[in-house]
Design a protein around this motif. Structure first.
Motif, short mmCIF file in Angstrom:
data_model
loop_
_atom_site.label_atom_id
_atom_site.label_comp_id
_atom_site.label_asym_id
_atom_site.label_seq_id
_atom_site.Cartn_x
_atom_site.Cartn_y
_atom_site.Cartn_z
N ALA A 1 -0.54 -27.83 17.26
CA ALA A 1 0.06 -28.77 16.31
C ALA A 1 0.76 -29.92 17.04
O ALA A 1 0.59 -31.10 16.68
CB ALA A 1 1.04 -28.04 15.40
N LEU A 2 1.54 -29.61 18.05
CA LEU A 2 2.26 -30.65 18.77
C LEU A 2 1.30 -31.63 19.43
O LEU A 2 1.51 -32.85 19.41
CB LEU A 2 3.19 -30.03 19.82
N ALA A 3 0.23 -31.10 20.00
CA ALA A 3 -0.74 -31.96 20.69
C ALA A 3 -1.52 -32.85 19.73
O ALA A 3 -1.67 -34.05 19.96
CB ALA A 3 -1.71 -31.09 21.51
N ASP A 4 -2.00 -32.27 18.63
CA ASP A 4 -2.90 -33.01 17.76
C ASP A 4 -2.18 -33.87 16.72
O ASP A 4 -2.81 -34.69 16.03
CB ASP A 4 -3.87 -32.05 17.05
N LEU A 5 -0.86 -33.70 16.61
CA LEU A 5 -0.08 -34.56 15.70
C LEU A 5 0.70 -35.64 16.45
O LEU A 5 1.31 -36.51 15.84
CB LEU A 5 0.90 -33.71 14.88
N ARG A 6 0.64 -35.58 17.78
CA ARG A 6 1.43 -36.51 18.60
C ARG A 6 1.02 -37.96 18.36
O ARG A 6 1.86 -38.83 18.17
CB ARG A 6 1.29 -36.15 20.08
N GLU A 7 -0.29 -38.24 18.36
CA GLU A 7 -0.75 -39.61 18.20
C GLU A 7 -0.36 -40.18 16.84
O GLU A 7 -0.06 -41.37 16.72
CB GLU A 7 -2.28 -39.68 18.37
N ALA A 8 -0.36 -39.33 15.82
CA ALA A 8 0.04 -39.78 14.47
C ALA A 8 1.56 -39.84 14.33
O ALA A 8 2.05 -40.25 13.27
CB ALA A 8 -0.54 -38.84 13.42
N GLN A 9 2.28 -39.43 15.37
CA GLN A 9 3.75 -39.44 15.38
C GLN A 9 4.34 -38.64 14.22
O GLN A 9 5.31 -39.04 13.58
CB GLN A 9 4.28 -40.88 15.35
N ILE A 10 3.71 -37.50 13.96
CA ILE A 10 4.20 -36.59 12.93
C ILE A 10 4.93 -35.44 13.60
O ILE A 10 4.35 -34.69 14.38
CB ILE A 10 3.04 -36.06 12.07
N THR A 11 6.22 -35.33 13.34
CA THR A 11 7.04 -34.28 13.93
C THR A 11 7.87 -33.59 12.86
O THR A 11 8.15 -34.18 11.81
CB THR A 11 7.98 -34.84 15.01
N CYS A 12 8.26 -32.37 13.14
CA CYS A 12 9.10 -31.62 12.21
C CYS A 12 10.56 -31.98 12.45
O CYS A 12 11.07 -31.80 13.55
CB CYS A 12 8.89 -30.11 12.41
#
Length: 364
Positions: free
Chosen positions: A325-336
């Motif tokens: 999740a951290l790797a594949d959401l990084r480019e979209a700048q989506i974080t919890c």
């Protein structure tokens, strides 16, 4: 152009995921919402509200009546054939989300329902992506580090919900070679991080129900040692993450923990709730066995809404890793976001809608 189909409408996550996808830049030709006949009026009313509020486009969305517990999802043959030659993205969210539910109904909806969905999708000629909503808690009673690539274990389960979601995910994992599937494992989903809005007060909100009953006591108790991490995530993080992953080809074949990378312990969460809701701190600690005994009484459960099965989550010491999740959401700048940043919003919304919760508890 993409054609989407959802199970689980008018449920909480499905409703907000539909809004999220409708508001993104992904071209949508049609969005089909499969609903059970028992919730037809609710589904029609909720869809009408979404359209009137401008959250979805009336021309893009259509209700479809069906039943995932039946072969071919209970669809009329002509409708089934048409959908199998149209749908490009299928989101399976329908499930019995109830920690206290008996095994048989849980199995029928969660396991048999998922099997029927998978069998139906095998005949699709257009499917590009299948998004399956599992749960981080398919880990059951496992403790320690839990990784996204792991599933099979013999540690046992805290309730039938966990067990049947585990068995359902096993079915999905077995189909990864023939279906373009992505598995989503959310933690405990609460309201929106910016508004606090939610459709139901369960999970951590039971703590607020409890504190509401205890607020006039001169001394405020806490329960157990509270060392276990409680994995809470806001609804908007889950829906934005899923929307992004559903349109990433590299997510196919992967499993994602949509959990908090910096979770708080049960003790810390309880103290945060007491601070923000009551402006107080606990004065003493009651052993967890006493809390379990108290919940054996129907009156206690009715006043708080807490299910006995929920207490196990305060003692199971698991840590959920989110490497995928951290790797594949990084480019979209989506974080919890951290719970401390949005907890006041959750409590403000709860406080404003407390009377509705009191009416609900009175019916239990």
């Amino acid at each position: 152009m993409s054609i989407y189909m959802f199970t689980g409408f008018p449920g909480y996550l499905a409703t907000h995921l539909i809004q999220e996808i409708s508001n993104q830049k992904h071209p949508i030709e049609r969005l089909y919402l499969l609903h059970h006949s028992s919730v037809k009026k609710t589904a029609e009313a909720d869809l009408r509200r979404l359209i009137e509020e401008g959250k979805v486009n009336a021309h893009d969305i259509q209700l479809i009546e069906g039943d995932i517990t039946l072969p071919h999802m209970g669809l009329v043959s002509s409708v089934s054939a048409s959908l199998l030659n149209e749908v490009t993205h299928f989101f399976h969210l329908a499930a019995l989300y109830d920690l206290a539910a008996p095994l048989l109904p849980s199995w029928k909806i969660n396991v048999d329902g998922t099997r029927n969905v998978l069998d139906w999708l095998q005949a699709s000629t257009t499917l590009q992506h299948f998004i399956y909503f599992s749960s981080a808690f398919v880990s059951g009673k496992r403790e320690g580090n839990i990784y996204e690539h792991e599933l099979t274990h013999n540690a046992g389960f805290k309730n039938h919900y966990e067990y049947t979601k585990y068995e359902a995910e096993r079915l999905v994992q077995q189909q990864l070679s023939s279906l373009p599937a992505t598995v989503i494992r959310p933690g405990i989903v609460v309201g929106h991080s910016q508004t606090g809005e939610t459709m139901k007060f369960d999970g951590p909100y039971f703590i607020l129900n409890l504190l509401h009953q205890l607020k006039h006591l001169p001394l405020l108790p806490s329960f157990g040692n509270g060392k276990a991490y409680i994995n809470i995530v806001p609804q908007d993080y889950v829906t934005s993450a899923v929307t992004s992953l559903a349109h990433q080809p590299q997510s196919i074949g992967k499993t994602y923990h949509l959990t908090d990378p910096n979770p708080h312990t049960a003790s810390d969460i309880y103290r945060l709730f007491t601070k923000h809701y009551l402006g107080r701190a606990p004065n003493f600690t009651l052993p967890m066995p006493i809390a379990k005994t108290a919940l054996s009484f129907k009156t206690t459960r009715r006043l708080t809404g807490i299910q006995k099965q929920a207490l196990a989550y305060f003692t199971c010491e698991s840590r959920y890793h989110q490497d995928h999740a951290l790797a594949d959401l990084r480019e979209a700048q989506i974080t919890c976001p951290n719970l401390t940043s949005y907890l006041p919003k959750l409590i403000d919304y709860y406080r404003a809608h407390r009377k509705n919760e009191e009416k609900h508890l009175a019916l239990l």
